[in-house]
Design a protein around this motif. Sequence first.
Motif, PDB file in Angstrom:
ATOM      1  N   GLU A 191      -3.918   6.425  -3.074  1.00  0.00           N
ATOM      2  CA  GLU A 191      -5.114   6.462  -3.908  1.00  0.00           C
ATOM      3  C   GLU A 191      -5.716   5.072  -4.022  1.00  0.00           C
ATOM      4  N   ASP A 192      -7.005   4.999  -3.817  1.00  0.00           N
ATOM      5  CA  ASP A 192      -7.714   3.700  -3.841  1.00  0.00           C
ATOM      6  C   ASP A 192      -7.657   3.135  -5.245  1.00  0.00           C
ATOM      7  N   SER A 193      -7.190   1.942  -5.338  1.00  0.00           N
ATOM      8  CA  SER A 193      -7.026   1.310  -6.639  1.00  0.00           C
ATOM      9  C   SER A 193      -8.219   0.497  -7.055  1.00  0.00           C
ATOM     10  N   LYS A 214     -21.207   1.630   5.978  1.00  0.00           N
ATOM     11  CA  LYS A 214     -21.763   0.644   5.035  1.00  0.00           C
ATOM     12  C   LYS A 214     -21.167   0.829   3.641  1.00  0.00           C
ATOM     13  N   GLY A 215     -20.773  -0.279   2.996  1.00  0.00           N
ATOM     14  CA  GLY A 215     -20.374  -0.261   1.601  1.00  0.00           C
ATOM     15  C   GLY A 215     -18.981   0.269   1.322  1.00  0.00           C
ATOM     16  N   LYS A 216     -18.198   0.579   2.353  1.00  0.00           N
ATOM     17  CA  LYS A 216     -16.849   1.112   2.156  1.00  0.00           C
ATOM     18  C   LYS A 216     -15.822   0.032   2.483  1.00  0.00           C
ATOM     19  N   SER A 217     -14.688   0.074   1.786  1.00  0.00           N
ATOM     20  CA  SER A 217     -13.591  -0.817   2.160  1.00  0.00           C
ATOM     21  C   SER A 217     -13.014  -0.333   3.478  1.00  0.00           C
ATOM     22  N   LEU A 218     -12.277  -1.215   4.163  1.00  0.00           N
ATOM     23  CA  LEU A 218     -11.675  -0.812   5.436  1.00  0.00           C
ATOM     24  C   LEU A 218     -10.730   0.362   5.241  1.00  0.00           C
ATOM     25  N   GLU A 219     -10.000   0.373   4.129  1.00  0.00           N
ATOM     26  CA  GLU A 219      -9.065   1.456   3.875  1.00  0.00           C
ATOM     27  C   GLU A 219      -9.806   2.774   3.633  1.00  0.00           C
ATOM     28  N   GLU A 220     -10.964   2.730   2.968  1.00  0.00           N
ATOM     29  CA  GLU A 220     -11.765   3.939   2.764  1.00  0.00           C
ATOM     30  C   GLU A 220     -12.330   4.463   4.086  1.00  0.00           C
ATOM     31  N   ILE A 221     -12.740   3.542   4.956  1.00  0.00           N
ATOM     32  CA  ILE A 221     -13.257   3.947   6.267  1.00  0.00           C
ATOM     33  C   ILE A 221     -12.163   4.648   7.067  1.00  0.00           C
ATOM     34  N   HIS A 222     -10.960   4.098   7.036  1.00  0.00           N
ATOM     35  CA  HIS A 222      -9.863   4.684   7.804  1.00  0.00           C
ATOM     36  C   HIS A 222      -9.538   6.089   7.319  1.00  0.00           C
ATOM     37  N   SER A 223      -9.724   6.332   6.022  1.00  0.00           N
ATOM     38  CA  SER A 223      -9.426   7.661   5.486  1.00  0.00           C
ATOM     39  C   SER A 223     -10.403   8.717   5.998  1.00  0.00           C
ATOM     40  N   ASP A 244      -5.895  -6.104  -7.272  1.00  0.00           N
ATOM     41  CA  ASP A 244      -6.155  -4.748  -6.783  1.00  0.00           C
ATOM     42  C   ASP A 244      -6.400  -4.737  -5.276  1.00  0.00           C
ATOM     43  N   GLU A 245      -7.190  -5.721  -4.803  1.00  0.00           N
ATOM     44  CA  GLU A 245      -7.477  -5.794  -3.371  1.00  0.00           C
ATOM     45  C   GLU A 245      -6.199  -6.071  -2.582  1.00  0.00           C
ATOM     46  N   ALA A 246      -5.379  -6.984  -3.077  1.00  0.00           N
ATOM     47  CA  ALA A 246      -4.126  -7.309  -2.391  1.00  0.00           C
ATOM     48  C   ALA A 246      -3.202  -6.097  -2.365  1.00  0.00           C
ATOM     49  N   ARG A 247      -3.113  -5.394  -3.507  1.00  0.00           N
ATOM     50  CA  ARG A 247      -2.241  -4.221  -3.569  1.00  0.00           C
ATOM     51  C   ARG A 247      -2.736  -3.122  -2.629  1.00  0.00           C
ATOM     52  N   GLU A 248      -4.052  -2.929  -2.558  1.00  0.00           N
ATOM     53  CA  GLU A 248      -4.600  -1.907  -1.671  1.00  0.00           C
ATOM     54  C   GLU A 248      -4.271  -2.214  -0.211  1.00  0.00           C
ATOM     55  N   VAL A 251      -1.766  -4.133   0.988  1.00  0.00           N
ATOM     56  CA  VAL A 251      -0.324  -4.023   1.239  1.00  0.00           C
ATOM     57  C   VAL A 251       0.112  -2.565   1.241  1.00  0.00           C
ATOM     58  N   GLU A 252      -0.355  -1.789   0.249  1.00  0.00           N
ATOM     59  CA  GLU A 252       0.061  -0.390   0.154  1.00  0.00           C
ATOM     60  C   GLU A 252      -0.444   0.416   1.338  1.00  0.00           C
ATOM     61  N   TYR A 253      -1.673   0.167   1.754  1.00  0.00           N
ATOM     62  CA  TYR A 253      -2.195   0.928   2.885  1.00  0.00           C
ATOM     63  C   TYR A 253      -1.455   0.565   4.168  1.00  0.00           C
ATOM     64  N   THR A 254      -1.138  -0.716   4.341  1.00  0.00           N
ATOM     65  CA  THR A 254      -0.385  -1.139   5.522  1.00  0.00           C
ATOM     66  C   THR A 254       0.993  -0.488   5.546  1.00  0.00           C
ATOM     67  N   GLN A 255       1.629  -0.438   4.390  1.00  0.00           N
ATOM     68  CA  GLN A 255       2.950   0.203   4.310  1.00  0.00           C
ATOM     69  C   GLN A 255       2.831   1.707   4.566  1.00  0.00           C
ATOM     70  N   HIS A 256       1.761   2.304   4.039  1.00  0.00           N
ATOM     71  CA  HIS A 256       1.537   3.742   4.253  1.00  0.00           C
ATOM     72  C   HIS A 256       1.373   4.049   5.738  1.00  0.00           C
ATOM     73  N   VAL A 257       0.609   3.208   6.417  1.00  0.00           N
ATOM     74  CA  VAL A 257       0.393   3.408   7.855  1.00  0.00           C
ATOM     75  C   VAL A 257       1.717   3.341   8.604  1.00  0.00           C
ATOM     76  N   LYS A 258       2.558   2.384   8.234  1.00  0.00           N
ATOM     77  CA  LYS A 258       3.848   2.255   8.905  1.00  0.00           C
ATOM     78  C   LYS A 258       4.729   3.472   8.657  1.00  0.00           C
ATOM     79  N   GLN A 259       4.659   4.010   7.429  1.00  0.00           N
ATOM     80  CA  GLN A 259       5.468   5.179   7.101  1.00  0.00           C
ATOM     81  C   GLN A 259       5.022   6.421   7.854  1.00  0.00           C
TER      82      GLN A 259
END
Length: 474
Positions: free
Chosen positions: A471-473, A454-463, A233-237, A239-247
């Motif tokens: 969607e956060d997996s 505090k307590g958020k993933s990097l992808e959640e912080i960026h949102s 799940d962490e790996a997919r999040e 990769v997917e977020y990185t691809q989303h940013v590029k798009q």
Amino acid sequence: MAEEGLLAYPDKSSTSLLSEISNVSTRPFVLAFTVSSCGAFSFGCIVGYTAPTQSNIMKDLNLSIPDYSLFGSILTVGLILGALICGKLTDLVGRVNTIWITNILIIVGWFAIAFAKGVWLLDIGRFLQGISLGISSYLGPVYITEIAPRHLRGAASSLSQLSVGVGISVLYALGTIVAWRDLAILGAIPCLMIVPLLFFIPESPRWLAKVGRAKEVEAVLLSLRGPKSDVSDEAREIVEYTQHVKQQEDVNAHGFFKLFQRKYALSLTIGIVLIALPQLGGLNAYTFYTDSIFTSTGVSSDVGFISTSIIQMVGGILGTVLVDVSGRRSLLLVSQAGMFLGCLATAISFILQKNNFWETGTPILALISVMVYFASYGLGMGPLPWIVASEIYPVDVKGAAGTVCNLVTSISSWIVTYFFNFLLQWSSTGTFIIFATVMCLGIVFTAKLVPETKGKSLEEIHSLFYDSPPEDST
């Protein structure tokens, strides 16, 4: 990913935090954490070197105040150059390869200082160290932030950055008993210790995803989290977020200048202000020229350096314990308030000394003010600005943002470092009132604009700042 670990144990000491890191992490993560901590310790050694050695270097090499001011401030000239290349370099060659480069520069710099017979080699060594610090001040927090599990990210980053304060404190203490050339050789030891470990530390999984090596992300995460961990799940999040940013990239904005789009305005402002604030609030004035402050107010340099060393470590340890409990924002506010009070008390001590009031108490007040300043800095403003900055930028602009933040703080650092001795001659009281005013403005800025991460993933912080991610997996 479950919120556990440090968040569940608000009374952890720094020792138990280290135990927590060791227990939930693998050997590659512990080695990476060790490298980052040794690098931060080396950073502190470089910053703390000039304060206890000033009088002896000036005497042995027959330096004038402008000569020594150049030696002290040329570090920040190197910082500016390092800041200009840090983002591009780390994005181009990766986090680990950049650590190799910074360590080599620091080692060469220390030996140039140790064997200097004149001011030119002294300045060259300090300049090379500045380039390294300009790169590593961005690289260190980013690397730890990108490899640490979210519930350990704050503590791991703070413990690593605590090493900066420890390095400063150790050099302050050793500088009272060790000759300046020997002290320079001792300063090279942490980097020499890092070199063998660099063969065994992993690359950042987020950098791997950014450069198109997505297949390696899960393997690196397994090495960091353990072979029995479910990292899919962490790996997919990632990769997917990185691809989303590029798009989502604007086709009209490429490379470095993409950072200056409107959607990055708030996060860029937060990063720049938080990182530049300690410099404009007098950090390098206190750090590089502590001896001048103590001498001007009648404090024994040896007593001052030892006391300051102890209190800075205490503040750093307390900040490490609290960072994942109270959160980043509240610690920043408390730290800034303490630095404001320290500057104000220093200014008052100069007023009393100048007017011959309370002659027996003025040195005590000056010493307390410096201790309050450094304790408060270690509590929050030491580690947290770069931790927050490393958390709030998405991977596509992280290098550019790091370059801009680093460049601004390096220029601020150079201005304060070079002109402090001249400002002190102009008005010692006025100088520290200026620093206090800057910290007061910082309190208002943090209270109004800085979010809690505090307590958020990097992808959640960026949102919180940018377009919504997939969607956060977790």
